[in-house]
Motif scaffolding. Structure first.
Motif, PDB file in Angstrom:
ATOM      1  N   UNK A 324      -0.688  -1.887   5.512  1.00  0.00           N
ATOM      2  CA  UNK A 324      -1.047  -2.546   4.248  1.00  0.00           C
ATOM      3  C   UNK A 324      -2.257  -3.421   4.580  1.00  0.00           C
ATOM      4  N   UNK A 325      -3.386  -3.119   3.965  1.00  0.00           N
ATOM      5  CA  UNK A 325      -4.609  -3.802   4.364  1.00  0.00           C
ATOM      6  C   UNK A 325      -5.150  -4.710   3.273  1.00  0.00           C
ATOM      7  N   UNK A 326      -5.077  -6.003   3.535  1.00  0.00           N
ATOM      8  CA  UNK A 326      -5.645  -6.995   2.634  1.00  0.00           C
ATOM      9  C   UNK A 326      -7.052  -7.283   3.123  1.00  0.00           C
ATOM     10  N   UNK A 327      -8.021  -6.940   2.320  1.00  0.00           N
ATOM     11  CA  UNK A 327      -9.389  -7.223   2.746  1.00  0.00           C
ATOM     12  C   UNK A 327     -10.288  -7.345   1.524  1.00  0.00           C
ATOM     13  N   UNK A 328     -11.244  -8.215   1.621  1.00  0.00           N
ATOM     14  CA  UNK A 328     -12.182  -8.420   0.519  1.00  0.00           C
ATOM     15  C   UNK A 328     -13.160  -7.231   0.442  1.00  0.00           C
ATOM     16  N   UNK A 329     -13.264  -6.500   1.550  1.00  0.00           N
ATOM     17  CA  UNK A 329     -14.136  -5.320   1.585  1.00  0.00           C
ATOM     18  C   UNK A 329     -13.292  -4.047   1.528  1.00  0.00           C
ATOM     19  N   UNK A 330     -13.516  -3.232   0.527  1.00  0.00           N
ATOM     20  CA  UNK A 330     -12.766  -1.978   0.387  1.00  0.00           C
ATOM     21  C   UNK A 330     -12.956  -1.112   1.637  1.00  0.00           C
ATOM     22  N   UNK A 331     -14.140  -1.177   2.209  1.00  0.00           N
ATOM     23  CA  UNK A 331     -14.453  -0.418   3.419  1.00  0.00           C
ATOM     24  C   UNK A 331     -13.421  -0.669   4.528  1.00  0.00           C
ATOM     25  N   UNK A 332     -13.059  -1.933   4.714  1.00  0.00           N
ATOM     26  CA  UNK A 332     -12.081  -2.261   5.751  1.00  0.00           C
ATOM     27  C   UNK A 332     -10.650  -2.031   5.268  1.00  0.00           C
ATOM     28  N   UNK A 333     -10.414  -2.276   3.983  1.00  0.00           N
ATOM     29  CA  UNK A 333      -9.058  -2.118   3.442  1.00  0.00           C
ATOM     30  C   UNK A 333      -8.597  -0.660   3.527  1.00  0.00           C
ATOM     31  N   UNK A 334      -9.530   0.269   3.496  1.00  0.00           N
ATOM     32  CA  UNK A 334      -9.164   1.698   3.470  1.00  0.00           C
ATOM     33  C   UNK A 334      -8.831   2.248   4.855  1.00  0.00           C
ATOM     34  N   UNK A 335      -9.037   1.458   5.888  1.00  0.00           N
ATOM     35  CA  UNK A 335      -8.862   1.988   7.250  1.00  0.00           C
ATOM     36  C   UNK A 335      -7.417   2.371   7.547  1.00  0.00           C
ATOM     37  N   UNK A 336      -7.245   3.333   8.410  1.00  0.00           N
ATOM     38  CA  UNK A 336      -5.929   3.821   8.851  1.00  0.00           C
ATOM     39  C   UNK A 336      -5.061   4.284   7.680  1.00  0.00           C
ATOM     40  N   UNK A 337      -5.717   4.868   6.693  1.00  0.00           N
ATOM     41  CA  UNK A 337      -5.010   5.395   5.529  1.00  0.00           C
ATOM     42  C   UNK A 337      -4.072   4.350   4.936  1.00  0.00           C
ATOM     43  N   UNK A 338      -4.479   3.096   5.008  1.00  0.00           N
ATOM     44  CA  UNK A 338      -3.615   2.008   4.550  1.00  0.00           C
ATOM     45  C   UNK A 338      -3.526   1.919   3.039  1.00  0.00           C
ATOM     46  N   UNK A 339      -2.472   1.230   2.588  1.00  0.00           N
ATOM     47  CA  UNK A 339      -2.400   0.844   1.182  1.00  0.00           C
ATOM     48  C   UNK A 339      -3.381  -0.301   1.013  1.00  0.00           C
ATOM     49  N   UNK A 340      -4.313  -0.138   0.097  1.00  0.00           N
ATOM     50  CA  UNK A 340      -5.419  -1.097  -0.004  1.00  0.00           C
ATOM     51  C   UNK A 340      -5.082  -2.230  -0.964  1.00  0.00           C
ATOM     52  N   UNK A 341      -5.267  -3.438  -0.479  1.00  0.00           N
ATOM     53  CA  UNK A 341      -5.162  -4.586  -1.371  1.00  0.00           C
ATOM     54  C   UNK A 341      -6.495  -5.328  -1.256  1.00  0.00           C
TER      55      UNK A 341
END
Ligand SMILES: Cc1ncc(C[n+]2csc(CCOP(=O)(O)OP(=O)(O)O)c2C)c(N)n1
Ligand SMILES: [Mg+2]
Length: 600
Positions: A324-341
């Motif tokens: 589960x990736x919380x990131x202000x940048x979608x680029x980083x939030x999408x890493x490792x096929x994560x659920x993007x927040x």
């Protein structure tokens, strides 16, 4: 208003502000520079004139190397959570290309810096000018184009009319938490001096509101569902937690839901070292305790992390976890096929409120072990004691970042400043200068290896010039301890990793190099204290703390066990080799590589 392009640029920069949570900062705190024919008559004249309206804005700082001044701007901006930075002005040619390494460092670490390299004549009437590249395929290419891939925004101002839109775009990128990094405005030297009639509004006070994006409701629902499915979640706290000022929200979340927090290099200090849910450093430079949690976790909650190979142990660390990736940048939030927040870290932590859920695992917080003897680990321990609650440690490359990551007891979010996105030798002193400019009330302890010192020590002179006090602990171990160890591990026989004279065999294996780095530091204007054992060091650090002057504490620690790596790092080993060490290393490498996963 009739002004030159350079005068207009300077006047504009003096009127830019950033704002977040109601607090305003000057967006551009000042200008670092080195003058040459490419900027002296344009920007130089504009800064010297300090026309009406400039007030005390944009003080000028003379640096010794253009790369270093970008490091200083980065150190400053990072210490202020990216709310303020410096502009860096250079001549054309080598002055401009010296910016490239600093720009890459800024962009990789997502830290705002404004680069203003001079450029060759837009009119081309006098070309080729001194230091012009002259690309036979196109007169449109200049050495400054080397800054394009390392800049988040790049523009060349070939006409005065282009300046206003370029300036607005530059400020937007500097203050956008997702896009920020190096921003470059290349300024042809003739255009800098050209006059134009500017609209007054260009110079109005302008406030750039730094966003705190909130999570989209549907994305929040998906995140909550994932959380509630998890029994063994682990938070990986990155630099984004600190830039967002989310430390207390993170502590609150960890306590409320029973979620341990592991920290990356940029995220270290997100929680105090003694916070019960702080599991310590993660990844290749992490602790055994945190890495054990990482291997067992069923959900990795990355917050403000870019998941470097050091964090993921080159994608071998996390077992079967989902992300589960919380990131202000979608680029980083999408890493490792994560659920993007996609959201600001603080806002996301405040929104994530899973009713009736609590993680169902516990962990043992390992006790801190005081290192003995006068090893590097013992030196760091003594510096840590001297830094206390208010000190800041600054470091970047070599063997110290690993020891620091595992060992340093960080007192809070701004007490640990290790540049490990670019791990750039030479960042330490120049970056430390920026940290101290941002936080003059704190003691700044720069830890620098002999290799890094020899690459970029010259900013000691800048610190002396500005009466900016640093405590620089210079750790001399006769070369590259880090790369020496790595070299040996990959079968490269420590070639070229220790500082020795060329010996009788023809190799670099003669007597130790007769270089006196402590004398060198003294020659640059620092006070120097040599410490031969731990008691000496403790006394020297106390003296350095009390002094108002930049002080270099010179130590030669004894070789000794550092802190142990507890997770892998992928450094490919020769597939065929004559020497048995390399063949052995290859066998180990192939075994380790079997654990590497794609995290899909
Ligand atoms: C600019 C730059 N060049 C090369 C490297 C590769 N490198 C990483 S650590 C290191 C040696 C650093 O030596 P020193 O500062 O003495 O630290 P030590 O390893 O001895 O602790 C080198 C060459 C780097 N990180 N940055
Ligand atoms: Mg060294």
């Amino acid at each position: 208003m009739r002004l030159t392009v350079a005068q207009a640029l300077v006047r504009f920069l003096a009127n830019q502000w950033s704002e977040r949570d109601g607090v305003e900062h000057r967006l551009i705190a000042g200008v670092f520079g080195i003058f040459g024919h490419g900027n002296v008559a344009g920007i130089g004249q504009a800064l010297a004139e300090r026309g009406a309206g400039l007030g005390d804005a944009l003080p000028y700082y003379l640096a010794r190397n253009e790369q270093a001044m970008v490091h200083t701007a980065v150190g400053y901006a990072r210490a202020l959570d990216r709310m303020s930075t410096f502009a860096c002005t250079t001549s054309i040619g080598p002055g401009a290309t010296n910016l490239v390494t600093g720009a890459a460092l800024a962009t990789i670490n997502r830290i705002p810096v404004l680069l203003l390299p001079g450029d060759v004549f837009a009119t081309r009437v006098a070309n080729p000018v001194l230091q012009e590249l002259e690309d036979p395929r196109s007169y449109d290419v200049t050495v400054n184009d080397a800054l394009r891939p390392v800049s988040r925004f790049f523009d060349r101002i070939n006409r005065p009319e282009q300046l206003p839109s370029a300036l607005l775009a530059a400020m937007r990128v500097l203050t956008d938490p997702a896009e920020t990094g190096a921003v470059t405005l290349a300024l042809p030297q003739d255009v800098q001096a050209e006059a134009y009639d500017w609209p007054e509004e260009l110079f109005a006070r302008r406030v750039w509101h730094v966003a705190r994006p909130v999570p989209e409701p549907a994305a929040l629902e998906r995140a909550l569902t994932l959380l509630k499915d998890s029994r063994r979640p682990l938070i990986v706290a990155g630099g984004g937690v600190i830039y967002s000022g989310a430390s207390s929200d993170l502590a609150d979340f960890a306590e409320r839901y029973g979620v341990p927090v592991a920290e990356t290099q940029a995220g270290k200090g997100s929680l105090r070292h003694d916070h019960p849910w702080n599991a310590g450093a993660i990844g290749h430079t992490g602790t055994a305790a945190a890495n054990k949690l990482a291997r067992e976790a069923d959900l990795v909650i990355g917050i403000g992390t870019r998941y470097s190979d050091f964090t993921t142990a080159s994608r071998t660390l996390f077992g079967r976890a989902r992300f589960l990736n919380v990131n202000v940048a979608a680029f980083d939030a999408a890493k490792h096929a994560g659920t993007m927040l996609v959201a600001d870290a603080r806002e996301a932590l405040r929104a994530l409120r899973p009713d009736g859920w609590r993680a169902s695992w516990t962990f043992e917080k390992p006790a801190y072990v005081v290192p003995s003897g006068f090893t590097q680990a013992a030196v760091l321990d003594a510096v840590n004691d001297a830094a206390g609650e208010d000190g800041v440690v600054v470091n970047a490359a070599g063997s110290m970042p690993g020891d620091l990551h595992r060992q340093w007891r960080a007192a809070g979010p701004h007490s640990y400043h290790v540049e490990y996105g670019y791990s750039c030798m030479g960042y330490e002193i120049a970056g430390g200068l920026g940290v101290k400019l941002a936080a003059p009330e704190r003691e700044v302890f720069v830890l620098v290896g002999d290799g890094s010192y020899l690459m970029m020590a010259q900013e000691i002179a800048t610190a002396v010039q500005e009466a900016v006090k640093l405590v620089i602990v210079l750790v001399d171990n006769g070369g590259f301890a880090s790369i020496g160890g790595l070299s040996e591990a990959v079968g490269a026989r420590r070639l070229g990793t220790s500082y020795r004279l060329r010996g009788p065999s023809g190799g670099l294996d003669g007597e130790p190099l007769p270089v006196d780095l402590a004398a060198n530091a003294a020659s640059l204007g620092a006070d120097v204290l040599r410490a031969g054992d731990r008691d000496d060091l403790v006394a020297a650090l106390a003296k350095a703390r009390e002094s108002a002057r930049t002080t270099v504490v010179y130590v030669r620690p004894e070789p000794g066990p550092g802190t142990e790596a507890s997770a892998w790092w992928d450094v490919p080993v020769a597939e065929v080799a004559d020497n048995p060490e390399a063949r052995d290393a290859r066998t180990h490498y192939e075994q380790a590589k079997r654990d590497q996963r794609l995290y899909l």
